[in-house]
Design a protein around this motif. Structure first.
Motif, PDB file in Angstrom:
ATOM      1  N   GLU A   1      -4.904  15.499   1.122  1.00 56.07           N
ATOM      2  CA  GLU A   1      -3.995  15.039   0.080  1.00 56.07           C
ATOM      3  C   GLU A   1      -4.184  15.982  -1.111  1.00 56.07           C
ATOM      4  O   GLU A   1      -5.266  16.542  -1.298  1.00 56.07           O
ATOM      5  CB  GLU A   1      -4.372  13.636  -0.370  1.00 56.07           C
ATOM      6  CG  GLU A   1      -4.099  12.533   0.599  1.00 56.07           C
ATOM      7  CD  GLU A   1      -4.359  11.187  -0.070  1.00 56.07           C
ATOM      8  OE1 GLU A   1      -3.409  10.592  -0.588  1.00 56.07           O
ATOM      9  OE2 GLU A   1      -5.516  10.743  -0.078  1.00 56.07           O
TER      10      GLU A   1
ATOM     11  N   ASN B   1       1.325  13.454  10.643  1.00 59.32           N
ATOM     12  CA  ASN B   1       0.054  14.190  10.575  1.00 59.32           C
ATOM     13  C   ASN B   1      -0.393  14.657  11.948  1.00 59.32           C
ATOM     14  O   ASN B   1      -0.866  15.785  12.119  1.00 59.32           O
ATOM     15  CB  ASN B   1      -1.035  13.316   9.941  1.00 59.32           C
ATOM     16  CG  ASN B   1      -0.972  13.345   8.421  1.00 59.32           C
ATOM     17  OD1 ASN B   1      -0.666  14.382   7.831  1.00 59.32           O
ATOM     18  ND2 ASN B   1      -1.245  12.224   7.787  1.00 59.32           N
TER      19      ASN B   1
ATOM     20  N   ASN C   1      -7.424   7.611  -1.390  1.00 60.03           N
ATOM     21  CA  ASN C   1      -7.797   6.537  -0.467  1.00 60.03           C
ATOM     22  C   ASN C   1      -9.256   6.127  -0.545  1.00 60.03           C
ATOM     23  O   ASN C   1      -9.721   5.322   0.253  1.00 60.03           O
ATOM     24  CB  ASN C   1      -7.471   6.958   0.976  1.00 60.03           C
ATOM     25  CG  ASN C   1      -5.994   6.740   1.283  1.00 60.03           C
ATOM     26  OD1 ASN C   1      -5.489   5.627   1.173  1.00 60.03           O
ATOM     27  ND2 ASN C   1      -5.297   7.802   1.649  1.00 60.03           N
TER      28      ASN C   1
ATOM     29  N   SER D   1       6.225   7.474  11.432  1.00 61.94           N
ATOM     30  CA  SER D   1       5.195   7.112  10.449  1.00 61.94           C
ATOM     31  C   SER D   1       4.538   8.385   9.916  1.00 61.94           C
ATOM     32  O   SER D   1       4.680   9.471  10.501  1.00 61.94           O
ATOM     33  CB  SER D   1       4.118   6.240  11.100  1.00 61.94           C
ATOM     34  OG  SER D   1       3.409   7.005  12.052  1.00 61.94           O
ATOM     35  N   ALA D   2       3.783   8.205   8.834  1.00 61.75           N
ATOM     36  CA  ALA D   2       3.012   9.326   8.300  1.00 61.75           C
ATOM     37  C   ALA D   2       1.907   9.719   9.276  1.00 61.75           C
ATOM     38  O   ALA D   2       1.586  10.902   9.427  1.00 61.75           O
ATOM     39  CB  ALA D   2       2.411   8.943   6.951  1.00 61.75           C
ATOM     40  N   THR D   3       1.329   8.723   9.933  1.00 62.40           N
ATOM     41  CA  THR D   3       0.319   9.022  10.956  1.00 62.40           C
ATOM     42  C   THR D   3       0.889   9.982  11.990  1.00 62.40           C
ATOM     43  O   THR D   3       0.278  11.006  12.320  1.00 62.40           O
ATOM     44  CB  THR D   3      -0.113   7.717  11.674  1.00 62.40           C
ATOM     45  OG1 THR D   3      -0.796   6.880  10.759  1.00 62.40           O
ATOM     46  CG2 THR D   3      -1.007   8.001  12.864  1.00 62.40           C
TER      47      THR D   3
ATOM     48  N   ASP E   1      -0.716  16.411   2.682  1.00 60.67           N
ATOM     49  CA  ASP E   1      -0.214  15.076   3.007  1.00 60.67           C
ATOM     50  C   ASP E   1       0.200  14.375   1.707  1.00 60.67           C
ATOM     51  O   ASP E   1      -0.652  13.948   0.927  1.00 60.67           O
ATOM     52  CB  ASP E   1      -1.326  14.309   3.731  1.00 60.67           C
ATOM     53  CG  ASP E   1      -0.909  12.901   4.129  1.00 60.67           C
ATOM     54  OD1 ASP E   1       0.165  12.438   3.693  1.00 60.67           O
ATOM     55  OD2 ASP E   1      -1.676  12.254   4.872  1.00 60.67           O
TER      56      ASP E   1
ATOM     57  N   THR F   1       1.902  11.580   1.448  1.00 60.01           N
ATOM     58  CA  THR F   1       2.300  10.196   1.723  1.00 60.01           C
ATOM     59  C   THR F   1       2.100   9.280   0.514  1.00 60.01           C
ATOM     60  O   THR F   1       2.948   8.443   0.214  1.00 60.01           O
ATOM     61  CB  THR F   1       1.504   9.676   2.939  1.00 60.01           C
ATOM     62  OG1 THR F   1       1.808  10.533   4.031  1.00 60.01           O
ATOM     63  CG2 THR F   1       1.885   8.258   3.293  1.00 60.01           C
ATOM     64  N   HIS F   2       0.972   9.420  -0.169  1.00 60.69           N
ATOM     65  CA  HIS F   2       0.728   8.602  -1.368  1.00 60.69           C
ATOM     66  C   HIS F   2       1.176   9.307  -2.645  1.00 60.69           C
ATOM     67  O   HIS F   2       1.636   8.669  -3.584  1.00 60.69           O
ATOM     68  CB  HIS F   2      -0.763   8.265  -1.478  1.00 60.69           C
ATOM     69  CG  HIS F   2      -1.158   7.061  -0.671  1.00 60.69           C
ATOM     70  ND1 HIS F   2      -2.437   6.571  -0.647  1.00 60.69           N
ATOM     71  CD2 HIS F   2      -0.424   6.237   0.122  1.00 60.69           C
ATOM     72  CE1 HIS F   2      -2.491   5.502   0.148  1.00 60.69           C
ATOM     73  NE2 HIS F   2      -1.276   5.285   0.626  1.00 60.69           N
TER      74      HIS F   2
ATOM     75  N   LYS G   1       5.559   6.490   4.605  1.00 65.31           N
ATOM     76  CA  LYS G   1       5.527   5.208   3.888  1.00 65.31           C
ATOM     77  C   LYS G   1       6.836   4.912   3.169  1.00 65.31           C
ATOM     78  O   LYS G   1       7.759   4.391   3.765  1.00 65.31           O
ATOM     79  CB  LYS G   1       4.323   5.154   2.943  1.00 65.31           C
ATOM     80  CG  LYS G   1       2.987   5.136   3.691  1.00 65.31           C
ATOM     81  CD  LYS G   1       1.882   4.528   2.871  1.00 65.31           C
ATOM     82  CE  LYS G   1       0.557   4.544   3.629  1.00 65.31           C
ATOM     83  NZ  LYS G   1      -0.513   3.846   2.974  1.00 65.31           N
TER      84      LYS G   1
ATOM     85  N   TYR H   1      -8.270   9.664   4.038  1.00 66.11           N
ATOM     86  CA  TYR H   1      -7.603   8.820   5.034  1.00 66.11           C
ATOM     87  C   TYR H   1      -6.209   9.393   5.263  1.00 66.11           C
ATOM     88  O   TYR H   1      -5.473   9.645   4.312  1.00 66.11           O
ATOM     89  CB  TYR H   1      -7.516   7.349   4.583  1.00 66.11           C
ATOM     90  CG  TYR H   1      -6.915   6.491   5.674  1.00 66.11           C
ATOM     91  CD1 TYR H   1      -7.623   6.217   6.840  1.00 66.11           C
ATOM     92  CD2 TYR H   1      -5.613   6.004   5.569  1.00 66.11           C
ATOM     93  CE1 TYR H   1      -7.065   5.475   7.870  1.00 66.11           C
ATOM     94  CE2 TYR H   1      -5.044   5.257   6.594  1.00 66.11           C
ATOM     95  CZ  TYR H   1      -5.780   4.998   7.742  1.00 66.11           C
ATOM     96  OH  TYR H   1      -5.223   4.272   8.762  1.00 66.11           O
ATOM     97  N   HIS H   2      -5.891   9.620   6.526  1.00 68.14           N
ATOM     98  CA  HIS H   2      -4.568  10.172   6.854  1.00 68.14           C
ATOM     99  C   HIS H   2      -3.894   9.355   7.944  1.00 68.14           C
ATOM    100  O   HIS H   2      -3.060   9.874   8.682  1.00 68.14           O
ATOM    101  CB  HIS H   2      -4.699  11.639   7.285  1.00 68.14           C
ATOM    102  CG  HIS H   2      -5.217  12.539   6.193  1.00 68.14           C
ATOM    103  ND1 HIS H   2      -4.417  12.996   5.159  1.00 68.14           N
ATOM    104  CD2 HIS H   2      -6.453  13.037   5.947  1.00 68.14           C
ATOM    105  CE1 HIS H   2      -5.141  13.749   4.342  1.00 68.14           C
ATOM    106  NE2 HIS H   2      -6.384  13.789   4.788  1.00 68.14           N
ATOM    107  N   GLY H   3      -4.276   8.077   8.084  1.00 68.20           N
ATOM    108  CA  GLY H   3      -3.677   7.227   9.105  1.00 68.20           C
ATOM    109  C   GLY H   3      -4.509   7.234  10.379  1.00 68.20           C
ATOM    110  O   GLY H   3      -5.704   7.561  10.376  1.00 68.20           O
TER     111      GLY H   3
ATOM    112  N   ASP I   1       0.841  -1.206   0.000  1.00 70.07           N
ATOM    113  CA  ASP I   1       0.000   0.000   0.000  1.00 70.07           C
ATOM    114  C   ASP I   1       0.882   1.265   0.000  1.00 70.07           C
ATOM    115  O   ASP I   1       0.647   2.208   0.753  1.00 70.07           O
ATOM    116  CB  ASP I   1      -0.984   0.007   1.175  1.00 70.07           C
ATOM    117  CG  ASP I   1      -2.127   0.994   0.946  1.00 70.07           C
ATOM    118  OD1 ASP I   1      -2.460   1.259  -0.223  1.00 70.07           O
ATOM    119  OD2 ASP I   1      -2.671   1.518   1.937  1.00 70.07           O
TER     120      ASP I   1
END
Ligand SMILES: Cc1ncc(COP(=O)(O)O)c(C=O)c1O
Length: 462
Positions: A225, A143, A230, A138-140, A258, A260-261, A285, A166-168, A84
């Protein structure tokens, strides 16, 4: 429900059951491992996310190399899930393996920086624009820290997020709009957080709704994002980011982007590619090649606002002045060494170019098959990330996804793909390419997608 809808649901159910039975036959060792895992782990596996694969249980992995993984039943998969996004560098990239092996022999974590961190700080600013960075685990965590900072510097309580986000593990963001009402995001159970006090939620791409929400003056930050990834993939409307920046600036609200993705959009993410100007940028990630790590970076103005509350260096207060966010292992030598290897040798400009061209080819073939067979589906691709959605047109927001999404068809696709040797993210139709993805991998995906289209086309459940 009409008789036609009921018949369709029954057909899908039958097809899913057939794929799950095939999955069980193909994976006897993983099935046994899962039975054993359920005796020890709260949700059967070390992380509850691992139970969410469509076969009915997860495959247990023996080894992962490049764009492929092999399970303990000896089956090989082309990996377009890539943890993911955690494995967007590919599995076991040589540079990261070497850096981590060397660093672990020299110490993993000391609550002290290594010189590699200096290189990373400069490189992050070169990629994402000049900022003051912090590493997290972590990204969580990144954030959560970004939200905390936004509250500290604004003195406000609320976080504005977009429905479907979704942000974790960020409580403030576990909400969605369904049937016009605000509730907890699908399947998340209440945990005594008063969302009325801490969250404001509106639909993505709706700048008027953002502006209206900002009027009360109680929103500390907008967390988003750049493109929503997500909930299927929700592209951003022209002009939305510019307007979002303008209205948040006017309202004195911190803008957190964010990445992250969307780090899959290029070396500096979507932000660098499109000149966004977040007050705080977050990523995680893949950033350390699978070693747990996240980052967040404040621009000059935001850093200065924070420094007025907590000065950068104050030896007289050194025992009491902490910031309220944690991470004993954050910025540890091991994560730093891995991150340097990723930024210096793995997620480079040429690597991204290769990932993009494979993603384009994959998306192109899928679109061709959809058009040729008149399937009511679409494909969106941004950078190395592709989303196949079982609805005719691109959603503009979470409401469109809720209205158009076909969860059972997604489940069938996931189970079918695994049986055919392909991993995609188990939560929706996301595929990601990595530097090790090959043309043969992309071709094989096209063949499997074609067979899937034929299966559901003949069954009349597209
Ligand atoms: C956009 C985004 N931000 C943050 C996170 C949280 O990442 P992690 O679970 O690694 O902390 C995720 C996880 O899916 C994500 O998609």
């Amino acid at each position: 429900m009409t008789p036609a809808t009921l018949a369709r649901a029954a057909t899908l159910e039958r097809l899913i059951e057939a794929e799950q039975a095939r999955f069980l036959r193909l994976h006897p060792r993983s099935a046994a491992a899962w039975r054993e895992g359920r005796r020890h782990f709260l949700y059967g596996a070390p992380s509850h996310w691992m139970r969410r694969w469509a076969g009915g249980f997860p495959v247990y992995i023996d080894t992962a190399q490049g764009a492929h993984v092999r399970d303990i039943d000896g089956r090989d998969y082309i990996d377009f899930c890539l943890g993911d996004t955690g494995a967007m560098c590919g599995h076991a990239p040589e540079a990261v393996t070497l850096a981590v092996t060397q660093q672990i022999g020299r110490g993993a974590t000391m609550m002290l920086p290594t010189e590699d961190s200096l290189w990373i700080g400069a490189e992050l600013s070169r990629r994402f624009g000049p900022r003051y960075w912090t590493l997290t685990t972590s990204a969580t965590d990144a954030n959560r820290a970004a939200i905390r900072i936004a509250r500290m510097i604004t003195g406000r309580s609320k976080v504005l997020v977009f429905s479907g986000c979704y942000h974790g593990g960020v409580d403030e963001a576990h909400v969605e709009i369904r049937d016009g009402r605000v509730g907890l995001r699908n399947m998340i159970h209440p945990n005594a957080v008063d969302h009325d006090a801490v969250t404001k939620i509106v639909e993505f791409n709706d700048i008027a709704a953002v502006e209206a929400a900002l009027v009360a003056g109680d929103i500390a930050c907008v967390l988003t994002e750049p493109v929503m990834t997500n909930f299927g993939m929700i592209p951003v409307a022209d002009g939305f980011h510019k307007a979002l920046r303008d209205v948040t600036r006017r309202a004195g609200t911190v803008l957190i982007i964010d990445e992250t993705h969307t780090l899959s959009c290029g070396p500096g993410g979507y932000t660098a590619l499109h000149g966004l100007e977040p007050d705080i940028l977050v990523a995680g990630k893949a950033i350390a090649g699978g070693i747990p790590a996240g980052i967040f970076g404040l621009d000059q103005v935001t850093a200065e606002r924070l420094w007025r509350i907590v000065p950068p260096v104050n030896p007289r207060q050194r025992q009491s002045a902490h910031l309220g966010f944690g991470g004993t292992l954050a910025g540890g030598a091991l994560a730093v060494a891995a991150m340097r290897a990723v930024l210096e040798e793995v997620l480079t400009e040429p690597a991204y170019a290769g990932m993009f061209s494979h993603a384009e080819r994959l998306a192109g073939r899928a679109r061709g098959l959809i058009a040729q067979n008149e399937l009511p589906w679409h494909v969106t691709q941004i950078g190395a990330r592709i989303e196949i959605m079982f609805m005719p047109s691109r959603p503009r927001n979470g409401a469109d996804v809720i209205a158009g999404r076909q969860p059972d068809l997604e489940t069938l696709m996931h189970a079918f793909y695994m049986n055919e040797g392909i991993l995609i993210t188990p939560f929706h139709g996301m595929l990601l390419t990595c530097p090790a993805t090959s043309s043969a991998d992309v071709d094989q995906h096209g063949d499997v997608f074609e067979r899937f289209g034929k299966l559901v086309g003949e069954a009349g459940v597209t």
